[in-house]
Design a protein around this motif. Structure first.
Motif, mmCIF file in Angstrom:
data_model
loop_
_atom_site.group_PDB
_atom_site.id
_atom_site.type_symbol
_atom_site.label_atom_id
_atom_site.label_comp_id
_atom_site.label_asym_id
_atom_site.label_seq_id
_atom_site.Cartn_x
_atom_site.Cartn_y
_atom_site.Cartn_z
ATOM 1 N N THR A 154 0.849 -1.184 0.000
ATOM 2 C CA THR A 154 0.000 0.000 0.000
ATOM 3 C C THR A 154 0.889 1.241 0.000
ATOM 4 N N HIS A 155 0.443 2.266 -0.722
ATOM 5 C CA HIS A 155 1.245 3.469 -0.879
ATOM 6 C C HIS A 155 0.339 4.700 -0.821
ATOM 7 N N PRO A 156 0.589 5.648 0.087
ATOM 8 C CA PRO A 156 -0.184 6.893 0.111
ATOM 9 C C PRO A 156 -0.052 7.607 -1.231
ATOM 10 N N PHE A 157 -1.145 8.219 -1.679
ATOM 11 C CA PHE A 157 -1.148 8.858 -2.997
ATOM 12 C C PHE A 157 -1.801 10.229 -2.902
ATOM 13 N N GLY A 158 -1.187 11.201 -3.564
ATOM 14 C CA GLY A 158 -1.737 12.555 -3.571
ATOM 15 C C GLY A 158 -0.782 13.544 -2.938
ATOM 16 N N ALA A 159 -0.847 14.783 -3.418
ATOM 17 C CA ALA A 159 0.030 15.828 -2.885
ATOM 18 C C ALA A 159 -0.738 17.149 -2.843
ATOM 19 N N PRO A 160 -0.431 18.007 -1.848
ATOM 20 C CA PRO A 160 0.592 17.817 -0.804
ATOM 21 C C PRO A 160 0.150 16.873 0.308
ATOM 22 N N THR A 161 -1.165 16.671 0.448
ATOM 23 C CA THR A 161 -1.671 15.755 1.469
ATOM 24 C C THR A 161 -2.280 14.537 0.788
ATOM 25 N N PRO A 162 -1.844 13.324 1.124
ATOM 26 C CA PRO A 162 -2.413 12.134 0.492
ATOM 27 C C PRO A 162 -3.928 12.062 0.707
ATOM 28 N N HIS A 163 -4.657 11.843 -0.375
ATOM 29 C CA HIS A 163 -6.110 11.724 -0.309
ATOM 30 C C HIS A 163 -6.582 10.375 -0.829
ATOM 31 N N ALA A 164 -5.632 9.558 -1.262
ATOM 32 C CA ALA A 164 -5.965 8.260 -1.837
ATOM 33 C C ALA A 164 -4.881 7.256 -1.461
ATOM 34 N N THR A 165 -5.141 5.982 -1.786
ATOM 35 C CA THR A 165 -4.178 4.920 -1.541
ATOM 36 C C THR A 165 -4.002 4.110 -2.812
ATOM 37 N N ALA A 166 -2.748 3.850 -3.170
ATOM 38 C CA ALA A 166 -2.434 2.965 -4.284
ATOM 39 C C ALA A 166 -2.150 1.579 -3.706
ATOM 40 N N PHE A 167 -2.943 0.606 -4.123
ATOM 41 C CA PHE A 167 -2.805 -0.769 -3.640
ATOM 42 C C PHE A 167 -2.111 -1.613 -4.697
ATOM 43 N N GLN A 168 -1.067 -2.322 -4.307
ATOM 44 C CA GLN A 168 -0.471 -3.325 -5.176
ATOM 45 C C GLN A 168 -1.050 -4.670 -4.772
ATOM 46 N N VAL A 169 -1.703 -5.326 -5.720
ATOM 47 C CA VAL A 169 -2.311 -6.622 -5.432
ATOM 48 C C VAL A 169 -1.735 -7.674 -6.358
ATOM 49 N N GLU A 170 -1.666 -8.879 -5.861
ATOM 50 C CA GLU A 170 -1.170 -10.013 -6.639
ATOM 51 C C GLU A 170 -2.343 -10.916 -6.994
ATOM 52 N N VAL A 171 -2.447 -11.280 -8.262
ATOM 53 C CA VAL A 171 -3.509 -12.188 -8.705
ATOM 54 C C VAL A 171 -3.139 -13.610 -8.310
ATOM 55 N N VAL A 172 -4.008 -14.252 -7.510
ATOM 56 C CA VAL A 172 -3.719 -15.609 -7.047
ATOM 57 C C VAL A 172 -4.579 -16.653 -7.742
ATOM 58 N N ARG A 173 -5.661 -16.230 -8.370
ATOM 59 C CA ARG A 173 -6.472 -17.141 -9.193
ATOM 60 C C ARG A 173 -7.272 -16.339 -10.202
ATOM 61 N N THR A 174 -7.314 -16.838 -11.435
ATOM 62 C CA THR A 174 -8.032 -16.165 -12.520
ATOM 63 C C THR A 174 -9.138 -17.068 -13.041
ATOM 64 N N HIS A 175 -10.341 -16.499 -13.197
ATOM 65 C CA HIS A 175 -11.475 -17.220 -13.762
ATOM 66 C C HIS A 175 -11.895 -16.516 -15.051
ATOM 67 N N VAL A 176 -12.015 -17.269 -16.149
ATOM 68 C CA VAL A 176 -12.352 -16.689 -17.442
ATOM 69 C C VAL A 176 -13.438 -17.523 -18.106
ATOM 70 N N GLU A 177 -14.451 -16.858 -18.661
ATOM 71 C CA GLU A 177 -15.477 -17.557 -19.433
ATOM 72 C C GLU A 177 -14.814 -18.291 -20.603
ATOM 73 N N GLU A 178 -15.207 -19.560 -20.809
ATOM 74 C CA GLU A 178 -14.548 -20.385 -21.812
ATOM 75 C C GLU A 178 -14.617 -19.791 -23.213
ATOM 76 N N GLU A 179 -15.708 -19.101 -23.536
ATOM 77 C CA GLU A 179 -15.859 -18.578 -24.895
ATOM 78 C C GLU A 179 -14.845 -17.481 -25.220
ATOM 79 N N LEU A 180 -14.197 -16.920 -24.185
ATOM 80 C CA LEU A 180 -13.190 -15.889 -24.414
ATOM 81 C C LEU A 180 -11.789 -16.448 -24.615
ATOM 82 N N ILE A 181 -11.609 -17.738 -24.335
ATOM 83 C CA ILE A 181 -10.278 -18.339 -24.365
ATOM 84 C C ILE A 181 -9.962 -18.870 -25.766
ATOM 85 N N ILE A 182 -8.771 -18.549 -26.262
ATOM 86 C CA ILE A 182 -8.321 -19.136 -27.525
ATOM 87 C C ILE A 182 -8.124 -20.629 -27.303
ATOM 88 N N PRO A 183 -8.834 -21.483 -28.054
ATOM 89 C CA PRO A 183 -8.786 -22.940 -27.805
ATOM 90 C C PRO A 183 -7.360 -23.487 -27.750
#
Length: 211
Positions: free
Chosen positions: A136-165
């Motif tokens: 997590t990283h404070p975001f905004g200047a001069p006073t932080p008004h937001a937060t930047a979140f770094q997230v890691e994808v641990v599982r992905t779900h995709v509709e089959e029709e979107l996947i190249i066979p």
């Protein structure tokens, strides 16, 4: 000829993400954002500090990034100008925000359990990314008004029709993401729905004239 301009909004065009998170009482929260970008298996999210989602991610350290198609714009727009925070800040009240504890119901979307995190998926979203917060990283200047979140994808779900066979790749011709561009909804390059958010932000758009 270029013109030097003090832009009030810099939403040049990013995919809409419905962030699923878990409230302190265990109930589900769902919020649309468009400040998200990916690199490798990680994603950076930008969230205002007054958002219920921000509090949930700081506490629970996990979420689901549900990616709606442009066909889901009605449901996404119903979530605009709502917040899961019981106390609505004055600046959000001025923009027309209201407290809404049951986001899935008002959007007409279906809550779906995740495999690895406690936050819920949106069954109707063609792509769902279960994530854990790794920074997590404070975001905004001069006073932080937001937060930047770094997230890691641990599982992905995709509709089959979107996947190249036969591959682990999404077909870009089949995937039509909902795009937020200067607070307006776009899909396939066209404006696809009036935006409540644009009204709340007093955007000076005349989409009928420019369509």
């Amino acid at each position: 000829m270029h013109k030097a301009l003090d832009l009030k909004v810099m939403y040049f065009g990013t995919p809409v993400v419905l962030i699923g998170s878990r409230n302190e009482d265990g109930t589900a929260n769902l919020a649309p954002i468009s400040s998200a970008w990916w690199l490798g298996q990680c994603c950076m999210l930008g969230l205002g500090n007054s958002a219920q989602t921000t509090a949930n991610l700081l506490r629970e350290r996990e979420c689901v990034l549900n990616l709606p198609s442009s066909a889901m714009v009605d449901a996404v727009d119903r979530l605009a100008l709502t917040t899961g925070a019981p106390v609505v800040p004055p600046h959000k009240i001025q923009q027309g925000y209201r407290y809404e504890p049951d986001k899935f119901s008002i959007a007409g979307l279906t809550e779906q359990p995740s495999d690895l995190v406690g936050a819920s998926r949106v069954a109707e979203c063609p792509i769902q990314l279960e994530c854990r917060v790794i920074g997590t990283h404070p975001f905004g200047a001069p006073t932080p008004h937001a937060t930047a979140f770094q997230v890691e994808v641990v599982r992905t779900h995709v509709e089959e029709e979107l996947i190249i066979p036969g591959t682990h790749y999404i077909d870009p011709l089949r995937w039509d993401p909902l795009i937020m561009k200067f607070c307006e909804f776009f899909g396939g390059g066209d404006n696809v729905h009036p935006s409540r958010l644009a009204g709340g932000w007093n955007m000076p758009h005349d989409l009928q004239r420019t369509a």
